[in-house]
Design an enzyme around this catalytic site. Structure first.
Site, PDB file in Angstrom:
ATOM      1  NE  ARG A  90      -2.566  -0.927   3.471  1.00 14.43           N
ATOM      2  CZ  ARG A  90      -2.024  -0.193   4.426  1.00 14.43           C
ATOM      3  NH1 ARG A  90      -2.020   1.132   4.321  1.00 14.43           N
ATOM      4  NH2 ARG A  90      -1.512  -0.752   5.484  1.00 14.43           N
TER       5      ARG A  90
ATOM      6  CG  HIS B  29      -7.325  -2.622  10.060  1.00 16.03           C
ATOM      7  ND1 HIS B  29      -6.004  -2.307  10.295  1.00 16.03           N
ATOM      8  CD2 HIS B  29      -7.315  -3.544   9.068  1.00 16.03           C
ATOM      9  CE1 HIS B  29      -5.243  -3.010   9.483  1.00 16.03           C
ATOM     10  NE2 HIS B  29      -5.999  -3.762   8.736  1.00 16.03           N
TER      11      HIS B  29
ATOM     12  CB  SER C 207      -1.154  -3.660   7.756  1.00 15.74           C
ATOM     13  OG  SER C 207      -2.277  -2.891   7.421  1.00 15.74           O
TER      14      SER C 207
ATOM     15  CB  CYS D  33       0.336  -6.427  13.892  1.00 14.27           C
ATOM     16  SG  CYS D  33       1.390  -4.996  13.624  1.00 14.27           S
TER      17      CYS D  33
ATOM     18  CB  THR E 158      -3.944 -13.790   9.088  1.00 18.80           C
ATOM     19  OG1 THR E 158      -4.204 -12.587   8.351  1.00 18.80           O
ATOM     20  CG2 THR E 158      -4.455 -14.987   8.310  1.00 18.80           C
TER      21      THR E 158
ATOM     22  CG  ASP F  13      -7.786  -6.749   6.747  1.00 23.68           C
ATOM     23  OD1 ASP F  13      -6.899  -6.436   7.563  1.00 23.68           O
ATOM     24  OD2 ASP F  13      -7.971  -6.130   5.690  1.00 23.68           O
TER      25      ASP F  13
ATOM     26  CB  ALA G  22       5.233 -12.434  -0.257  1.00 22.01           C
ATOM     27  NE  ARG G  23      -0.025  -8.596   2.478  1.00 17.00           N
ATOM     28  CZ  ARG G  23      -0.663  -8.078   3.526  1.00 17.00           C
ATOM     29  NH1 ARG G  23      -1.754  -8.635   3.987  1.00 17.00           N
ATOM     30  NH2 ARG G  23      -0.185  -7.023   4.141  1.00 17.00           N
TER      31      ARG G  23
ATOM     32  NE  ARG H 169       4.860  -6.229  13.965  1.00 21.90           N
ATOM     33  CZ  ARG H 169       5.223  -7.500  13.800  1.00 21.90           C
ATOM     34  NH1 ARG H 169       6.347  -7.942  14.325  1.00 21.90           N
ATOM     35  NH2 ARG H 169       4.484  -8.320  13.089  1.00 21.90           N
TER      36      ARG H 169
HETATM   37  O1  SAT Z   1      -4.027  -3.019   2.469  1.00 19.69           O
HETATM   38  S1  SAT Z   1      -3.658  -4.374   2.110  1.00 19.69           S
HETATM   39  O2  SAT Z   1      -4.837  -5.088   1.715  1.00 19.69           O
HETATM   40  O3  SAT Z   1      -2.651  -4.342   1.018  1.00 19.69           O
HETATM   41  C1  SAT Z   1      -2.967  -5.184   3.447  1.00 19.69           C
HETATM   42  C2  SAT Z   1      -2.999  -4.408   4.694  1.00 19.69           C
HETATM   43  O4  SAT Z   1      -2.301  -3.408   4.778  1.00 19.69           O
HETATM   44  O5  SAT Z   1      -3.711  -4.777   5.632  1.00 19.69           O
HETATM   45 MN    MN Z   2      -5.395  -5.000   7.017  1.00 16.94          MN
END
Ligand code: SAT
Ligand code: MN
Length: 557
Positions: A72, A241, A263, A265, A268, A290, A380-381, A410
Site C-alpha cells: 500500500r 480494521h 497491518s 501484526c 490472520t 481484517d 508477499a501475500r 507491535r
Molecule cells: O491493504 S492491504 O490489503 O494491502 C494489506 C494491509 O495493509 O492490511
Molecule cells: Mn489490514
C-alpha cells in the site's frame, strides 16, 4: 459495448458507457463471477507470462509484481472530501475538483490495448441490510480474480442492485496503456504516477498506477474501511480494521471477539489460532481476519459481520506451527503474490519449512540458502477463500454479538501483554492511544513507532477526533457494551528475545479475556486499568516463571 446492453440499471449502464469512452479499452467484459470465468482469465495470464500455474496446488497461481509495486502506498492515498477539515489531519486531503480533473486526464486512454472489466461486488452477504455494493472498473485481470476470492462478486450482485440500487463507483487502472504491437510487462503498473483518491460525497473511488493489494482491490481498504467508516459515522455504526473470531471454553460457553491490530501484526494468525498443549479443550473459530462492520443491536449489544469472503494474508512467517489453518486455506484455488517458487512446482516462503537447496525467488532469480537475501518479499501475500478455512465459524456470514473488543499493536517495549480497560470510555482512550512499530505492509520505515489509533490511521476516512467521538457516542447508546482490552504479543526482554511465545499460546490471553467477560476471575485494579494476577492467568501446560511474567506485565519501561 454489447457487453453492457443487458444491464437493467440505467445509471450504472450510462456510467460504464461514459467511462469506457474515456478509458478507450479495446474490449469490455462484465464479470459474472463464475469459476469458469476466473479459470479462463488465469489461463490467459499464464499464456502471457503474467502468472505461473503451481502444479502442486490445484487452482493456484503465482504472480510476481513489479518490485516498485509491492505494498500500500499511504503517501499517495487521499481523501478528497469537500473540506480538509472533514478529512482531518490523519488523512492526506485533496481538493475534490482539482483531484478529479487531474485524474480524469490520467485516465484518458489509460486502458488502450487492454480489456475493461466491470466487477460488481458486495461487501457483506448479498441482501443483508449491513452490506454495501460497489462496482469496480479495472483493466487488471489479477484484480478481477482476487476480487472474486475476497468478495461476493458477479451477476448475483447486479441482480441485487436491481434497476436503481446504490453502489460505490470504483475506477481502477494499472495506468499502462498498450500501443498497438507493444509488448506487455509481466506486472503492468505505473509506479511514478500512483494515486488512490476517495470522493466520499460522490460515492466514488479513483485508483491509478498500482495493481497491488489495498491500492487495487478497492473493496478492501478503500470501500471496506475508508468509505465505510464515513457511512458508519453518518448511519450510526463502525467500520473497523479488526479480525473476528469465536472462542468456546471447555464447558461449551462461546464468546465472539473482535480485535484491531495494524497491518501485518498477526491478525490472520490470531483469527485462525490452534489451541496449544494444555488447552486442547478450548475451541477457536474464524469469522474474518481484517475487517469488521459493527452495528448496535436492539438489545443494547454490538453485532459484527465480516464483509469479506477471503484472506489476503502475509505469507512469510506462516507455517505449520504458526498457522496451519492458513496453510490449509491456501492449499488450492488461491493466488500467491511475490513468494518464491520451488524446483518441483510449489510455492515457498520464509517460515514455511526448511529452505530447499534451490529456489526461484520472488523476482524470478536463482536463490540458494545463505545467498544473503530473502527469497520472498516481506509483504508477499496469499489470497485464499474463507470457505477453505478449516477453523471457519459455522455462523461466519451472520452478525455475531461481541463480548470483547481488543486493541493490539507491535511494541517491543513498555506495553504489557494484556490489560483490561476500566470502562468503555477508558477502553476507547486506550484504542485511541495505540502506537505500533511500522511493518512492510505499507510504504514507510519498518520498525518506526507511530501513533495508530484503533489500528485505523491509514484507513479512517474522516477526521480522527470525530471518529473517536463517534466511538464514544456509540458507547453511550449501549446497555451491554463489550469489555475493551489492550494486548501486546511482541514485547522483548533484555536479550532482544520475545518475552511471550505468541501464536497458539495467545489463546491464554483470549482465555483470560473470556474469563473476565464471564466474571470468572478477579483482576488487580490500577489507575492504568485492570491487570491479571499471575496465579489466575491460564498458564497450565506452559512453563512461565513469575519473574518473566513480571517483566512481561510491567507498565512502562
Ligand atoms: O491493504 S492491504 O490489503 O494491502 C494489506 C494491509 O495493509 O492490511
Ligand atoms: Mn489490514
Amino acid at each position: 459495448m454489447k457487453a453492457v446492453e443487458g444491464l437493467e440499471h440505467e445509471q450504472l449502464k450510462n456510467w460504464i458507457y461514459e467511462r469506457a469512452k474515456h478509458l478507450k479499452p479495446s474490449a469490455l467484459h462484465v464479470c459474472t463471477g463464475t469459476a469458469e470465468e476466473s479459470d479462463a482469465l488465469l489461463e490467459g495470464l499464464c499464456a502471457k507470462g503474467q502468472a505461473i500455474r503451481i502444479p502442486k496446488r490445484p487452482g493456484c497461481f503465482l504472480f510476481r509484481s513489479d518490485p516498485r509495486d509491492v505494498a500500500r502506498v499511504e503517501s499517495k492515498t487521499f481523501v478528497c472530501s469537500q473540506t480538509a477539515q472533514v478529512a482531518g489531519v490523519n488523512n492526506r486531503w485533496g481538493d475534490p475538483d482539482a483531484f478529479k480533473a487531474c485524474l480524469e486526464r490520467w485516465f484518458d486512454g489509460a486502458m488502450q490495448g487492454r480489456t475493461l472489466y466491470v466487477v460488481p461486488f458486495c461487501m457483506g452477504p448479498i441482501g443483508s441490510p449491513y452490506s454495501r455494493i460497489g462496482v469496480q472498473l479495472t483493466d487488471s485481470p489479477y484484480v478481477v480474480c482476487s476480487m472474486r476470492i475476497m468478495t461476493r462478486m458477479g451477476s448475483s450482485v447486479l441482480e441485487a442492485l436491481g434497476t436503481q440500487g446504490s453502489y460505490v463507483a470504483c475506477l481502477h487502472s494499472v495506468g499502462m496503456p498498450l500501443a498497438p504491437g507493444q509488448k506487455d510487462s509481466t506486472w503492468p503498473c505505473n509506479p511514478d504516477k500512483v494515486c488512490i483518491a476517495h470522493f466520499p460525497e460522490a460515492n466514488l473511488i479513483y485508483s491509478f498506477g498500482s495493481g497491488y493489494g489495498g491500492n487495487a482491490l478497492l473493496g478492501k481498504k478503500c470501500l471496506g474501511l475508508r468509505m465505510a467508516s464515513i457511512m458508519g459515522k453518518q448511519e450510526g455504526w463502525l467500520a473497523e480494521h479488526m479480525l473476528l473470531m469465536g472462542v468456546k471454553d471447555p464447558q461449551g460457553q462461546k464468546s465472539y471477539i473482535a480485535a484491531a491490530f495494524p497491518s501485518a501484526c498477526g491478525k490472520t494468525n490470531l483469527a485462525m489460532l490452534q489451541p496449544p498443549e494444555g488447552m486442547k479443550d478450548w475451541t477457536v473459530t474464524t469469522l474474518g481476519d481484517d475487517i469488521a462492520w459493527i452495528h448496535p443491536g436492539k438489545d443494547g449489544r454490538l453485532y459484527a459481520i465480516n464483509p469479506e469472503t477471503g484472506f489476503f494474508g502475509v505469507a512469510p512467517g506462516t507455517g505449520p506451527e504458526t498457522n496451519p489453518n492458513a496453510l490449509m486455506s491456501c492449499a488450492r484455488n488461491s493466488l500467491f503474490t511475490n513468494v518464491a517458487l520451488t524446483d518441483d512446482g510449489d510455492v515457498w516462503w520464509e517460515g514455511l519449512s526448511e529452505p530447499p537447496a534451490h529456489l526461484t525467488d520472488w523476482q524470478g532469480c536463482h536463490w540458494t540458502p545463505g545467498c544473503g537475501r530473502p527469497a520472498t518479499h516481506p509483504n508477499a501475500r496469499f489470497t485464499a477463500p474463507i470457505l477453505q478455512c478449516p477453523s471457519r465459524d459455522p455462523d461466519w456470514e451472520k452478525p455475531v454479538p461481541l463480548d470483547a473488543i481488543v486493541f493490539g499493536a507491535r511494541r517491543s517495549t513498555d506495553v504489557p501483554l494484556v490489560l483490561e480497560s476500566l470502562n468503555w470510555v477508558h477502553g476507547v482512550q486506550l484504542g485511541a492511544n495505540l502506537c505500533s512499530e511500522q511493518t512492510a505492509a505499507a510504504d514507510g520505515t519498518v520498525g518506526q513507532l507511530r501513533k495508530d489509533p484503533m489500528a485505523m490511521l491509514p484507513f479512517c476516512g474522516y477526521a480522527m477526533e470525530d471518529y473517536i467521538q463517534h466511538w464514544q457516542a456509540i458507547g453511550k447508546t449501549l446497555a451491554h457494551p463489550p469489555k475493551i482490552f489492550q494486548v501486546n504479543f511482541f514485547r522483548k526482554g533484555a536479550y532482544n528475545d520475545f518475552l511471550w511465545p505468541g501464536f497458539g499460546q495467545n489463546l491464554r490471553v483470549l482465555a483470560w479475556i473470556f474469563q473476565r467477560v464471564h466474571g470468572k476471575v478477579p483482576a488487580q485494579q490500577t489507575p492504568e486499568g485492570l491487570l491479571p494476577f499471575y496465579a489466575d492467568f491460564p498458564l497450565k501446560g506452559l512453563e512461565y516463571s513469575q519473574e518473566r511474567w513480571d517483566a512481561l506485565q510491567r507498565l512502562g519501561e
